[in-house]
Design a protein around this motif. Structure first.
Motif, PDB file in Angstrom:
ATOM      1  N   GLN A  15       0.827  -1.211   0.000  1.00 19.71           N
ATOM      2  CA  GLN A  15       0.000   0.000   0.000  1.00 19.71           C
ATOM      3  C   GLN A  15       0.860   1.259   0.000  1.00 19.71           C
ATOM      4  O   GLN A  15       0.468   2.291   0.540  1.00 19.71           O
ATOM      5  CB  GLN A  15      -0.954  -0.015   1.197  1.00 19.71           C
ATOM      6  CG  GLN A  15      -1.987  -1.126   1.149  1.00 19.71           C
ATOM      7  CD  GLN A  15      -2.860  -1.134  -0.104  1.00 19.71           C
ATOM      8  OE1 GLN A  15      -3.060  -2.176  -0.723  1.00 19.71           O
ATOM      9  NE2 GLN A  15      -3.364   0.033  -0.474  1.00 19.71           N
ATOM     10  N   SER A  67       2.582   0.114  -7.515  1.00 14.89           N
ATOM     11  CA  SER A  67       1.322  -0.399  -6.988  1.00 14.89           C
ATOM     12  C   SER A  67       1.169  -1.869  -7.384  1.00 14.89           C
ATOM     13  O   SER A  67       1.869  -2.358  -8.274  1.00 14.89           O
ATOM     14  CB  SER A  67       0.153   0.431  -7.524  1.00 14.89           C
ATOM     15  OG  SER A  67       0.066   0.337  -8.937  1.00 14.89           O
ATOM     16  N   TRP A  70     -12.191   6.278  -2.738  1.00 16.44           N
ATOM     17  CA  TRP A  70     -11.256   5.618  -1.826  1.00 16.44           C
ATOM     18  C   TRP A  70     -10.510   6.632  -0.975  1.00 16.44           C
ATOM     19  O   TRP A  70     -10.338   6.453   0.229  1.00 16.44           O
ATOM     20  CB  TRP A  70     -10.232   4.796  -2.626  1.00 16.44           C
ATOM     21  CG  TRP A  70     -10.781   3.561  -3.255  1.00 16.44           C
ATOM     22  CD1 TRP A  70     -11.901   2.863  -2.880  1.00 16.44           C
ATOM     23  CD2 TRP A  70     -10.246   2.865  -4.381  1.00 16.44           C
ATOM     24  NE1 TRP A  70     -12.083   1.775  -3.701  1.00 16.44           N
ATOM     25  CE2 TRP A  70     -11.091   1.748  -4.624  1.00 16.44           C
ATOM     26  CE3 TRP A  70      -9.141   3.066  -5.197  1.00 16.44           C
ATOM     27  CZ2 TRP A  70     -10.840   0.856  -5.662  1.00 16.44           C
ATOM     28  CZ3 TRP A  70      -8.883   2.171  -6.232  1.00 16.44           C
ATOM     29  CH2 TRP A  70      -9.729   1.083  -6.460  1.00 16.44           C
ATOM     30  N   HIS A  92      -3.707   4.487  -2.203  1.00 14.21           N
ATOM     31  CA  HIS A  92      -5.044   3.946  -2.517  1.00 14.21           C
ATOM     32  C   HIS A  92      -5.296   4.159  -4.004  1.00 14.21           C
ATOM     33  O   HIS A  92      -6.115   4.962  -4.415  1.00 14.21           O
ATOM     34  CB  HIS A  92      -6.127   4.600  -1.655  1.00 14.21           C
ATOM     35  CG  HIS A  92      -5.903   6.045  -1.299  1.00 14.21           C
ATOM     36  ND1 HIS A  92      -6.123   7.079  -2.186  1.00 14.21           N
ATOM     37  CD2 HIS A  92      -5.460   6.627  -0.158  1.00 14.21           C
ATOM     38  CE1 HIS A  92      -5.852   8.237  -1.600  1.00 14.21           C
ATOM     39  NE2 HIS A  92      -5.433   7.986  -0.367  1.00 14.21           N
ATOM     40  N   CYS A 131      -7.158  -2.097  -6.462  1.00 12.53           N
ATOM     41  CA  CYS A 131      -7.532  -1.920  -5.067  1.00 12.53           C
ATOM     42  C   CYS A 131      -9.048  -2.093  -4.963  1.00 12.53           C
ATOM     43  O   CYS A 131      -9.758  -2.087  -5.970  1.00 12.53           O
ATOM     44  CB  CYS A 131      -7.110  -0.495  -4.663  1.00 12.53           C
ATOM     45  SG  CYS A 131      -7.083  -0.144  -2.911  1.00 12.53           S
ATOM     46  N   THR A 133      -9.617  -4.071   0.523  1.00  8.26           N
ATOM     47  CA  THR A 133      -8.172  -3.836   0.576  1.00  8.26           C
ATOM     48  C   THR A 133      -7.863  -2.683   1.516  1.00  8.26           C
ATOM     49  O   THR A 133      -6.962  -2.760   2.368  1.00  8.26           O
ATOM     50  CB  THR A 133      -7.627  -3.505  -0.824  1.00  8.26           C
ATOM     51  OG1 THR A 133      -7.988  -4.520  -1.741  1.00  8.26           O
ATOM     52  CG2 THR A 133      -6.108  -3.363  -0.792  1.00  8.26           C
ATOM     53  N   LEU A 134      -8.623  -1.611   1.363  1.00  6.71           N
ATOM     54  CA  LEU A 134      -8.361  -0.420   2.175  1.00  6.71           C
ATOM     55  C   LEU A 134      -8.805  -0.600   3.614  1.00  6.71           C
ATOM     56  O   LEU A 134      -8.159  -0.090   4.532  1.00  6.71           O
ATOM     57  CB  LEU A 134      -9.038   0.795   1.548  1.00  6.71           C
ATOM     58  CG  LEU A 134      -8.414   1.228   0.216  1.00  6.71           C
ATOM     59  CD1 LEU A 134      -9.167   2.395  -0.383  1.00  6.71           C
ATOM     60  CD2 LEU A 134      -6.945   1.585   0.398  1.00  6.71           C
ATOM     61  N   THR A 158      -6.048  -2.468   5.147  1.00  5.11           N
ATOM     62  CA  THR A 158      -4.900  -1.568   5.285  1.00  5.11           C
ATOM     63  C   THR A 158      -5.065  -0.651   6.486  1.00  5.11           C
ATOM     64  O   THR A 158      -4.149  -0.488   7.306  1.00  5.11           O
ATOM     65  CB  THR A 158      -4.729  -0.736   4.002  1.00  5.11           C
ATOM     66  OG1 THR A 158      -4.457  -1.606   2.905  1.00  5.11           O
ATOM     67  CG2 THR A 158      -3.603   0.273   4.151  1.00  5.11           C
TER      68      THR A 158
END
Length: 403
Positions: A15, A20, A285, A354, A358, A362-363, A366
């Motif tokens: 991240q 990426s 995001w 971000h 993604c 995922t976030l 994270t």
């Protein structure tokens, strides 16, 4: 043998704001057999690629593709437009603007560095009014170009490039506008033609979701004209031979064939989804991550909400907390890589990427790793950033389109 895939179980969370993660679909495309880069199949691929990449830059003008990192494209932009001793105006927004300035010095260019003072200056975007004022003073037009970074990867600030173009025009100055959008392309809104950019610099390893190794110069007719008079030495970077070979889909040297397979696949993914949808999901995001930072009671590196980056968010640690030590705990305990603070921001903040390949979960994962790691590091958090981000994503659904 060096072990590169040493993670004990599950996938490593990459991240950082680039390189990426590379989607499996692109990795599969890159694994196809290498073909003759002088053969007819490659020529067809080249023509297709060169047409598609124009849509990402939003230009009808040529886009040069180099087998190089973004740093190579920086050099190409300067080498093709400048002569020894030329003066350029650069604006300091962060670490990468500073590195570009350093490169200009090494190329025998005379860069003048504008910017707001100190570390606080790295928490704002390009100040177009300062550029306009300086250009108005340059009555003999000694400054040959204005060089700015669109999305400053070290700080999470996305500057207003249209405002810079207006500043140059308001000053009645003929300087070229050269823009670095290495981390902005395909994640943040960018319009090469509409914004009157002469050379746009970008790279493959950010919003395009490729490994490092491809970079770009998008050109304007004015930039091509300038290149015909420029006297800085160049061979590999020279636009003229590349533009001529590109007419038939080829390059004047051996290109990075398999990376171009991956680029073709990435462009299909982006264009099938639709660039408006791509940009909207990045904005969403980013807003969810910022909601988490606010819930934690921490500062965002960028102090101007009008130029918050949709690509990454810088999280400033409280006074006395070493951000790199926090990152180390997060990496070791949760297999999660975050961007470090660079230059003037070293040790003060970490960066959450971000972008690209993604999704919401995922976030959320994270942010969970960040939250747990900060607690383990003794950072006093006001509330749960994970809950705040979940609430934001639930209240603001978005159709992600085709992937």
């Amino acid at each position: 043998m060096l072990k590169l895939n040493f993670h004990p179980s599950g996938r490593h969370f990459l991240q950082i704001p680039g390189p990426s993660p590379v989607p499996d679909r692109i990795l599969r495309a890159m694994s196809l057999p290498t073909i003759d880069h002088r053969g007819p199949e490659f020529g067809a691929l080249g023509l297709e690629l060169l047409s598609k990449i124009q849509k990402i830059f939003k230009t009808e003008n040529p886009v040069i593709i180099y087998p190089a990192s973004g740093t190579g494209a920086w050099e190409a932009a300067l080498a093709n437009t400048m002569s020894p001793g030329d003066k350029v105006l650069m604006f300091e927004t962060g670490h990468f603007a500073t590195l570009w300035h350093k490169m200009a010095l090494r190329l025998d260019i005379q860069p003048e560095f504008l910017g707001l003072p100190g570390y606080e200056g790295w928490r704002h975007g390009v100040q177009a009014d300062m550029i306009e004022a300086r250009l108005k003073e340059d009555t003999n037009h000694a400054l040959k170009a204005v060089c700015v970074v669109h999305n400053e990867t070290s700080t999470g600030v996305t500057s207003d490039i249209a405002a810079v173009r207006k500043a140059i025009d308001a000053a009645g100055h003929p300087a070229l506008l050269i823009v670095d959008t290495i981390s902005g392309l395909a994640s943040a809104d960018y319009r090469h033609d509409e914004w009157g950019v002469d050379v746009t610099v970008s790279g493959s390893q950010k919003g395009l979701m490729l490994p490092p190794g491809i970079s770009f110069n998008a050109l304007s007719p004015k930039a091509i004209e300038a290149s015909q008079q420029a006297k800085l030495p160049k061979s590999f970077w020279a636009w003229d031979e590349i533009l001529e070979a590109n007419k038939n889909g080829y390059w004047p040297y051996t290109p990075s064939t398999n990376l171009l397979y991956g680029l073709n696949e990435a462009l299909d993914m982006l264009l099938d989804e639709g660039m408006d949808n791509v940009l909207a999901r990045h904005q969403r995001w980013a807003a969810g991550v910022r909601a988490a930072v606010e819930a934690w009671g921490l500062e965002i590196q960028c102090l101007d909400p009008s130029v918050y980056s949709p690509v990454l968010t810088g999280v400033v640690m409280p006074e006395g907390v070493d951000a790199d030590a926090v990152r180390k705990i997060i990496y070791e305990r949760f297999d999660l890589s975050l961007g470090m603070g660079l230059g003037k921001a070293k040790g003060k903040m970490f960066r959450i990427g971000h972008l690209g390949d993604c999704n919401d979960l995922t976030l959320i994962a994270t942010l969970g790793g960040c939250e747990a790691g900060m607690k383990l590091s003794g950072v006093n958090l006001k509330g749960s950033g994970v809950t705040a981000a979940l609430d934001y994503f639930a209240a603001n659904p978005l159709n992600a389109g085709k992937r």
